[in-house]
Enzyme design. Structure first.
Site, PDB file in Angstrom:
ATOM      1  N   LYS A 116       0.810  -1.218   0.000  1.00 58.45           N
ATOM      2  CA  LYS A 116       0.000   0.000   0.000  1.00 58.45           C
ATOM      3  C   LYS A 116       0.847   1.273   0.000  1.00 58.45           C
ATOM      4  CE  LYS A 116      -4.187  -1.841   2.186  1.00 58.45           C
ATOM      5  NZ  LYS A 116      -3.848  -3.249   2.170  1.00 58.45           N
ATOM      6  N   GLU A 200      -2.562   6.234   8.293  1.00 58.83           N
ATOM      7  CA  GLU A 200      -3.400   7.139   7.514  1.00 58.83           C
ATOM      8  C   GLU A 200      -4.238   8.003   8.445  1.00 58.83           C
ATOM      9  OE1 GLU A 200      -6.018   5.019   5.000  1.00 58.83           O
ATOM     10  OE2 GLU A 200      -4.529   4.640   3.447  1.00 58.83           O
ATOM     11  N   HIS A 234     -14.180  -3.324   9.401  1.00 56.13           N
ATOM     12  CA  HIS A 234     -13.569  -3.187   8.073  1.00 56.13           C
ATOM     13  C   HIS A 234     -13.929  -4.331   7.132  1.00 56.13           C
ATOM     14  CE1 HIS A 234     -11.349   0.093   9.885  1.00 56.13           C
ATOM     15  NE2 HIS A 234     -10.872  -0.739  10.793  1.00 56.13           N
ATOM     16  N   GLU A 274     -10.086   1.346  -4.863  1.00 54.53           N
ATOM     17  CA  GLU A 274     -10.868   1.723  -3.693  1.00 54.53           C
ATOM     18  C   GLU A 274     -10.513   3.139  -3.252  1.00 54.53           C
ATOM     19  OE1 GLU A 274     -10.460  -1.187  -0.608  1.00 54.53           O
ATOM     20  OE2 GLU A 274     -11.523  -2.727  -1.753  1.00 54.53           O
ATOM     21  N   GLU A 292      -6.458   1.885  -2.017  1.00 56.79           N
ATOM     22  CA  GLU A 292      -5.700   0.738  -2.501  1.00 56.79           C
ATOM     23  C   GLU A 292      -6.341   0.223  -3.776  1.00 56.79           C
ATOM     24  OE1 GLU A 292      -5.846  -2.503   0.241  1.00 56.79           O
ATOM     25  OE2 GLU A 292      -7.973  -2.263   0.621  1.00 56.79           O
ATOM     26  N   ASN A 294      -7.283  -3.429  -5.581  1.00 52.90           N
ATOM     27  CA  ASN A 294      -7.360  -4.879  -5.496  1.00 52.90           C
ATOM     28  C   ASN A 294      -7.191  -5.444  -6.897  1.00 52.90           C
ATOM     29  OD1 ASN A 294      -7.921  -5.318  -2.643  1.00 52.90           O
ATOM     30  ND2 ASN A 294      -9.817  -4.216  -3.065  1.00 52.90           N
ATOM     31  N   ARG A 296      -7.662  -8.054  -8.630  1.00 57.68           N
ATOM     32  CA  ARG A 296      -8.388  -9.314  -8.805  1.00 57.68           C
ATOM     33  C   ARG A 296      -9.862  -8.984  -8.932  1.00 57.68           C
ATOM     34  NH1 ARG A 296     -10.790  -9.265  -3.894  1.00 57.68           N
ATOM     35  NH2 ARG A 296      -9.577  -8.560  -2.107  1.00 57.68           N
TER      36      ARG A 296
END
Length: 638
Positions: A116, A200, A234, A274, A292, A294, A296
């Site tokens: 990240k 963050e 989350h 995202e 981030e 993903n 996939r």
């Protein structure tokens, strides 16, 4: 197009890929662990190959064994699904080196987004807005604490190699930072083999909005956004597309940023960018930041498919087989609204602990269902306890949400505890129905969402089932008085048979008039449409949800709890750490041990103060639900 592919995954995503392959005429090879020998994905595939033991490291994470299985079966490509090896660049490289096609992005693209901290630096260079924070290499706790102070509390600690909420902790005060850091790093090390974290700024009214992208290695398109703000710890619970309140200006800005992100790394295949969005003043084009990517297919991809009419798995296969992107950006449109709810085997009142069990009864409502299980299958402690994804689509958000609520009410699961009632309460939540969502909604209203009252009729119907009268009463004829008998039930209960298919149920200081009609039981003159499942020691009434009633066992004795001093494992798992030793004094609430299940850590706390008499497990032990872990000495009489 490929003639045959191997699916390097299990569960509902393996079944989902097989569905599209069947439609395209592509043969499929499944792989399975010892625990999955009888699984649905194995039954659906054209061929199936065993790859090892039940633990993921012994089966679904064995890249070399999976590649060998593909070669032996004559497969031309490997579809990774999501999770397991789907974002492992070394596996991608090994697939290519073996002369096979990886159905997804290149190893280099995955590496670019896999950490990240590096990904955020790359996105900033590409002109994609990023959240303020620290992504440096110095992982000394003191340095990280200092950086958190500079960013300003509250902050979010996130595993740099993470995903799915693992290795992530919110910290509101500097005093709590050290413990949260240690916990996040431990969870990250277990889940990803990498304990590094980043810091963050935590957005106060955040919404999680992500953009589906698809690339062919040169150019990319976006298939609009999904709102995944309904989260618990989350973990996404209900997702929808498009995002409520989204403006065309913001959609265009987010879509363009996501496409820049994909094209910056030469992305090929399906991916998701995202973003965290500050919704404190509504949705604004200058209030979203990259979180981030993903690399996939996402669990929630069906809602995008529903509003666009695109089969994303088909696109994956076509692009991996060498075709260009199947559509241009201007060809893509949004039609209607869609929702997805994740149905899990988990114990909601016990804090959403993952559950196991055999699905003695399983029936779904009117919706698109994606599942890897059938009635009679077992929810294993080795894998994610998802039962199904329930997906609905409608011309408007209100219609799609009503359809979701009804589909959840119609769903019937028995044999394990589930989050079905919780999902139903969420679908009825007034704020959610208005579209007023953010990632804190569930936490704020958790008590109301997890303490859902059963319909009044469920109680007498459960008594009827406990008495074995769910199919009727017989003649009920006597010469002297209506037949009356007690029923073993958690509350004192009695049934009086008034006639054929007609009883009075007395329970909880109330009397209910119950009549069996051809369309089922009616209670106090109202049709219920209820169904039943009689289990070993419980009954479940399906009536606008699933209501489980545990029946008393006359042979059972109270043997655990604070008074006994026994700390039991609330679910199957691995003993990650033990913090106490025999003879040690503990206070109420002290940490005793950490149990790891489904790659999530659960801290076991002392229920009362006392002296540790026995430590009954060792670190590294695998335990079943209900296993005794720690015993405190008996309390001395005053």
């Amino acid at each position: 197009m490929f003639d045959k592919i191997l699916i390097a995954n299990r569960g509902e995503i393996a079944c989902r890929v097989i569905d599209t392959c069947r439609r395209l005429g592509v043969a499929t090879v499944a792989v399975y662990s010892e625990a999955d020998a009888g699984a649905r994905h194995v039954a659906m595939a054209d061929e199936a190959v065993p790859i090892g033991g039940p633990a993921p490291r012994d089966s679904y994470l064995r890249g070399a064994a999976i590649i060998a299985a593909a070669q032996a079966a004559g497969a031309q490509a490997i579809h990774p699904g999501y999770g397991f090896l789907s974002e492992n660049p070394e596996f991608v490289d090994a697939v290519a080196a073996a002369g096979l096609v990886f159905i997804g992005p290149s190893g280099d693209a995955i590496r670019a987004m896999g950490l990240k901290d590096a990904a955020k630096a790359l996105m900033a260079q590409a002109g994609v807005p990023v959240v303020p924070g620290y992504q440096g290499a110095n992982q000394e706790p003191a340095h990280l604490a200092a950086q958190a102070g500079q960013v300003g509390y509250p902050v979010l600690i996130k595993a740099v190699a993470g995903g799915g909420g693992k290795g992530m902790r919110r910290v509101d005060r500097a005093a709590d930072f050290a413990d949260a850091l240690a916990s996040a790093q431990g969870e990250a090390r277990t889940a990803f083999g990498n304990a590094a974290v980043l810091i963050e700024k935590y957005v106060e009214k955040p919404r999680h909005i992500e953009v589906q992208v698809f690339g062919d290695g040169t150019r990319a398109v976006h298939l609009f956004e999904r709102d995944c703000s309904l989260q618990r710890r989350h973990q996404k619970v209900i997702e929808e597309a498009p995002a409520p309140g989204m403006t065309e200006e913001m959609r265009a800005a987010m879509g363009a940023a996501a496409v820049r992100a994909a094209e910056a790394i030469g992305y090929s295949g399906a991916g998701t960018v995202e973003f965290i969005v500050d919704a404190s003043e509504g949705l604004r084009a200058d209030r979203f930041w990259f979180m981030e990517m993903n690399t996939r297919l996402q669990v929630e991809h069906p809602v995008t498919e529903a509003i666009t009419g695109v089969d994303l798995v088909e696109w994956q296969l076509r692009v991996a087989a060498g075709e260009a992107l199947p559509a241009r950006q201007e060809d893509l449109r949004i039609t209607g609204h869609a929702f997805e709810a994740r149905l899990y085997a988990e114990d909601v009142p016990a804090g959403f602990l993952p559950a196991t069990g055999t699905l003695d009864h399983l029936r779904f409502g009117a919706a698109r269902i994606e599942t890897g299980v059938r009635a009679g299958d077992t929810i294993s402690p080795w894998y994610d306890p998802m039962i199904a994804k329930v997906i609905t689509h409608g011309p408007t958000r209100a219609i799609a949400l009503n359809a979701l609520s009804r589909a959840l009410e119609e769903t019937q699961v028995a044999g394990t505890v589930t989050n079905l009632g919780f999902l139903g309460a969420l679908a009825r939540h007034s704020g959610f129905r208005r579209g007023d969502v953010d990632t804190g909604l569930i936490a704020r209203d958790l008590d109301a969402l997890t303490h859902v009252q059963a319909p009044a009729a469920a109680l007498p119907l459960a008594v009827i089932a406990a008495a074995g009268l769910q199919e009727g009463t017989g003649s009920g004829f006597t010469l002297w008085a209506p037949l009356s008998r007690p029923v073993a039930f958690p509350d004192p209960a009695r049934i009086r048979v008034l006639g054929p298919g007609h009883v009075a149920v007395e329970v909880a200081e109330r009397s209910f008039d119950c009549v069996l009609h051809p369309d089922g039981w009616w209670v106090d003159g109202a049709k219920t449409g209820a169904a039943f499942h009689i289990g070993a020691g419980d009954v479940t009434v399906f009536l606008r949800g699933a209501w489980r009633f545990a029946l008393p066992d006359p042979l059972a004795r109270a043997a655990t709890g604070p008074a006994s001093g026994l700390t039991l494992a609330p679910m199957p798992g691995l003993v990650k750490a033990v913090f106490v030793a025999p003879g040690q004094e503990v206070a109420e609430g002290d940490r005793l041990a950490i149990l790891e299940a489904m790659k999530m850590e659960h801290t076991m706390l002392a229920a009362r103060a006392g002296r540790v008499a026995e430590v009954l497990v060792a670190e590294g032990a695998q335990v079943e639900a209900g296993a005794a872990l720690i015993r405190l000495a008996e309390e001395e009489a005053a």
